[in-house]
Motif scaffolding. Structure first.
Motif, PDB file in Angstrom:
ATOM      1  N   ALA A 191     -13.214  -0.561   4.054  1.00 32.25           N
ATOM      2  CA  ALA A 191     -13.930  -0.140   2.863  1.00 32.25           C
ATOM      3  C   ALA A 191     -13.099   0.759   1.955  1.00 32.25           C
ATOM      4  N   LEU A 192     -11.977   1.252   2.444  1.00 32.92           N
ATOM      5  CA  LEU A 192     -11.134   2.089   1.612  1.00 32.92           C
ATOM      6  C   LEU A 192     -10.424   1.259   0.557  1.00 32.92           C
ATOM      7  N   THR A 193     -10.355   1.772  -0.648  1.00 30.40           N
ATOM      8  CA  THR A 193      -9.537   1.113  -1.657  1.00 30.40           C
ATOM      9  C   THR A 193      -8.145   1.705  -1.564  1.00 30.40           C
ATOM     10  N   PRO A 194      -7.122   1.001  -2.058  1.00 27.91           N
ATOM     11  CA  PRO A 194      -5.779   1.561  -1.991  1.00 27.91           C
ATOM     12  C   PRO A 194      -5.681   2.944  -2.634  1.00 27.91           C
ATOM     13  N   ALA A 195      -6.408   3.165  -3.712  1.00 25.56           N
ATOM     14  CA  ALA A 195      -6.363   4.476  -4.363  1.00 25.56           C
ATOM     15  C   ALA A 195      -6.901   5.573  -3.446  1.00 25.56           C
ATOM     16  N   GLN A 196      -7.889   5.263  -2.620  1.00 29.96           N
ATOM     17  CA  GLN A 196      -8.437   6.251  -1.695  1.00 29.96           C
ATOM     18  C   GLN A 196      -7.528   6.448  -0.489  1.00 29.96           C
ATOM     19  N   ALA A 197      -6.834   5.380  -0.090  1.00 39.36           N
ATOM     20  CA  ALA A 197      -6.086   5.416   1.148  1.00 39.36           C
ATOM     21  C   ALA A 197      -4.695   6.015   0.998  1.00 39.36           C
ATOM     22  N   ALA A 198      -4.091   5.932  -0.182  1.00 37.61           N
ATOM     23  CA  ALA A 198      -2.708   6.358  -0.322  1.00 37.61           C
ATOM     24  C   ALA A 198      -2.540   7.388  -1.420  1.00 37.61           C
ATOM     25  N   GLY A 199      -1.717   8.357  -1.134  1.00 34.72           N
ATOM     26  CA  GLY A 199      -1.314   9.312  -2.140  1.00 34.72           C
ATOM     27  C   GLY A 199       0.008   8.871  -2.741  1.00 34.72           C
ATOM     28  N   GLU A 200       0.514   9.657  -3.657  1.00 39.02           N
ATOM     29  CA  GLU A 200       1.788   9.330  -4.297  1.00 39.02           C
ATOM     30  C   GLU A 200       2.893   9.214  -3.251  1.00 39.02           C
ATOM     31  N   GLY A 201       3.679   8.164  -3.345  1.00 38.61           N
ATOM     32  CA  GLY A 201       4.773   7.949  -2.411  1.00 38.61           C
ATOM     33  C   GLY A 201       4.354   7.350  -1.087  1.00 38.61           C
ATOM     34  N   GLU A 202       3.094   6.975  -0.930  1.00 34.54           N
ATOM     35  CA  GLU A 202       2.601   6.418   0.324  1.00 34.54           C
ATOM     36  C   GLU A 202       2.303   4.932   0.195  1.00 34.54           C
ATOM     37  N   VAL A 203       2.235   4.275   1.328  1.00 35.19           N
ATOM     38  CA  VAL A 203       1.883   2.863   1.401  1.00 35.19           C
ATOM     39  C   VAL A 203       0.418   2.753   1.805  1.00 35.19           C
ATOM     40  N   ALA A 204      -0.321   1.885   1.130  1.00 44.39           N
ATOM     41  CA  ALA A 204      -1.718   1.633   1.500  1.00 44.39           C
ATOM     42  C   ALA A 204      -1.819   0.239   2.100  1.00 44.39           C
ATOM     43  N   ILE A 205      -2.504   0.139   3.224  1.00 44.37           N
ATOM     44  CA  ILE A 205      -2.779  -1.150   3.849  1.00 44.37           C
ATOM     45  C   ILE A 205      -4.292  -1.296   3.914  1.00 44.37           C
ATOM     46  N   THR A 206      -4.795  -2.365   3.300  1.00 43.23           N
ATOM     47  CA  THR A 206      -6.234  -2.589   3.219  1.00 43.23           C
ATOM     48  C   THR A 206      -6.567  -3.945   3.827  1.00 43.23           C
ATOM     49  N   TYR A 207      -7.499  -3.960   4.765  1.00 41.65           N
ATOM     50  CA  TYR A 207      -7.966  -5.221   5.334  1.00 41.65           C
ATOM     51  C   TYR A 207      -8.798  -5.922   4.270  1.00 41.65           C
ATOM     52  N   ALA A 208      -8.413  -7.161   3.920  1.00 40.14           N
ATOM     53  CA  ALA A 208      -9.117  -7.898   2.873  1.00 40.14           C
ATOM     54  C   ALA A 208     -10.079  -8.928   3.451  1.00 40.14           C
ATOM     55  N   GLY A 209      -9.740  -9.528   4.586  1.00 32.92           N
ATOM     56  CA  GLY A 209     -10.592 -10.530   5.203  1.00 32.92           C
ATOM     57  C   GLY A 209      -9.770 -11.497   6.034  1.00 32.92           C
ATOM     58  N   HIS A 210     -10.369 -12.000   7.089  1.00 38.78           N
ATOM     59  CA  HIS A 210      -9.765 -12.931   8.041  1.00 38.78           C
ATOM     60  C   HIS A 210      -8.403 -12.402   8.491  1.00 38.78           C
ATOM     61  N   SER A 211      -7.314 -12.990   8.032  1.00 40.73           N
ATOM     62  CA  SER A 211      -5.977 -12.558   8.432  1.00 40.73           C
ATOM     63  C   SER A 211      -5.205 -11.960   7.253  1.00 40.73           C
ATOM     64  N   THR A 212      -5.916 -11.656   6.181  1.00 35.44           N
ATOM     65  CA  THR A 212      -5.270 -11.139   4.973  1.00 35.44           C
ATOM     66  C   THR A 212      -5.381  -9.623   4.908  1.00 35.44           C
ATOM     67  N   TYR A 213      -4.218  -8.997   4.781  1.00 38.46           N
ATOM     68  CA  TYR A 213      -4.115  -7.563   4.526  1.00 38.46           C
ATOM     69  C   TYR A 213      -3.409  -7.391   3.201  1.00 38.46           C
ATOM     70  N   LEU A 214      -3.836  -6.415   2.428  1.00 36.19           N
ATOM     71  CA  LEU A 214      -3.168  -6.073   1.182  1.00 36.19           C
ATOM     72  C   LEU A 214      -2.306  -4.848   1.440  1.00 36.19           C
ATOM     73  N   ILE A 215      -1.050  -4.944   1.074  1.00 35.73           N
ATOM     74  CA  ILE A 215      -0.114  -3.840   1.229  1.00 35.73           C
ATOM     75  C   ILE A 215       0.284  -3.419  -0.175  1.00 35.73           C
ATOM     76  N   ASP A 216      -0.007  -2.168  -0.534  1.00 32.78           N
ATOM     77  CA  ASP A 216       0.366  -1.619  -1.828  1.00 32.78           C
ATOM     78  C   ASP A 216       1.459  -0.590  -1.613  1.00 32.78           C
ATOM     79  N   THR A 217       2.609  -0.802  -2.269  1.00 31.84           N
ATOM     80  CA  THR A 217       3.763   0.066  -2.068  1.00 31.84           C
ATOM     81  C   THR A 217       3.760   1.204  -3.088  1.00 31.84           C
ATOM     82  N   PRO A 218       4.544   2.251  -2.846  1.00 31.54           N
ATOM     83  CA  PRO A 218       4.600   3.352  -3.805  1.00 31.54           C
ATOM     84  C   PRO A 218       5.007   2.914  -5.216  1.00 31.54           C
ATOM     85  N   ALA A 219       5.833   1.856  -5.331  1.00 26.98           N
ATOM     86  CA  ALA A 219       6.268   1.379  -6.649  1.00 26.98           C
ATOM     87  C   ALA A 219       5.264   0.413  -7.278  1.00 26.98           C
TER      88      ALA A 219
END
Length: 157
Positions: free
Chosen positions: A11-39
């Protein structure tokens, strides 16, 4: 460093999960994960097109296990489509820097889709490795067997 994803934090959005310079990993569904990098590079693993959380990824990885792990018709706006299988009997080979993340793969065999359930399709799956912000994140794809020492050596630490 390594990071294990707990699907209960989906339920976390990348904005909630990661601060500046951090990587956010969000479970999207089934086998899909979204990885948001600092850049700001967004990656979707085992992309079938079904799970995007409203924002199109810049990079997608896919494994040809079945339709929930890939699509042959991704959005043409996706800049980098990385298949976990090769063409003409050759294994997939990826190692590229995209923004602030190095993406590479290690191939594994998968079950062949025949009546003989023990048959394997050589190099039909890829473990995708994402090296970013001091982390080494691995997505195993549609793994059908235990890893052996050659896989561990290719994955690295």
């Amino acid at each position: 460093a390594s990071y294990m994803v707990d699907p209960s934090v989906a339920a976390l959005t990348p904005a909630q999960a990661a601060g500046e310079g951090e990587v956010a990993i969000t479970y999207a569904g089934h086998s899909t994960y979204l990885i948001d990098t600092p850049a700001g590079v967004r990656i979707a693993t085992d992309f079938s097109g079904a799970y995007t959380a409203g924002k199109s990824p810049k990079v997608v990885t896919m494994n040809r296990a079945h339709s929930t792990h890939y699509t042959l018709h991704p959005d043409p706006g996706i800049a980098h489509v990385l298949h976990g299988w090769g063409e003409n009997g050759q294994p997939a080979r990826h190692s590229k820097m995209i923004g602030d993340v190095l993406i590479r793969n290690v191939t594994t065999d998968i079950r062949a889709f025949r009546f003989d359930s023990e048959a394997l399709q050589k190099d039909g799956n890829s473990i995708f490795i994402f090296e970013v912000a001091g982390l080494c994140i691995g997505h195993l794809g549609h793994l059908h067997h235990p890893l052996d020492e050659t896989h561990y050596a290719a994955i690295g630490r």
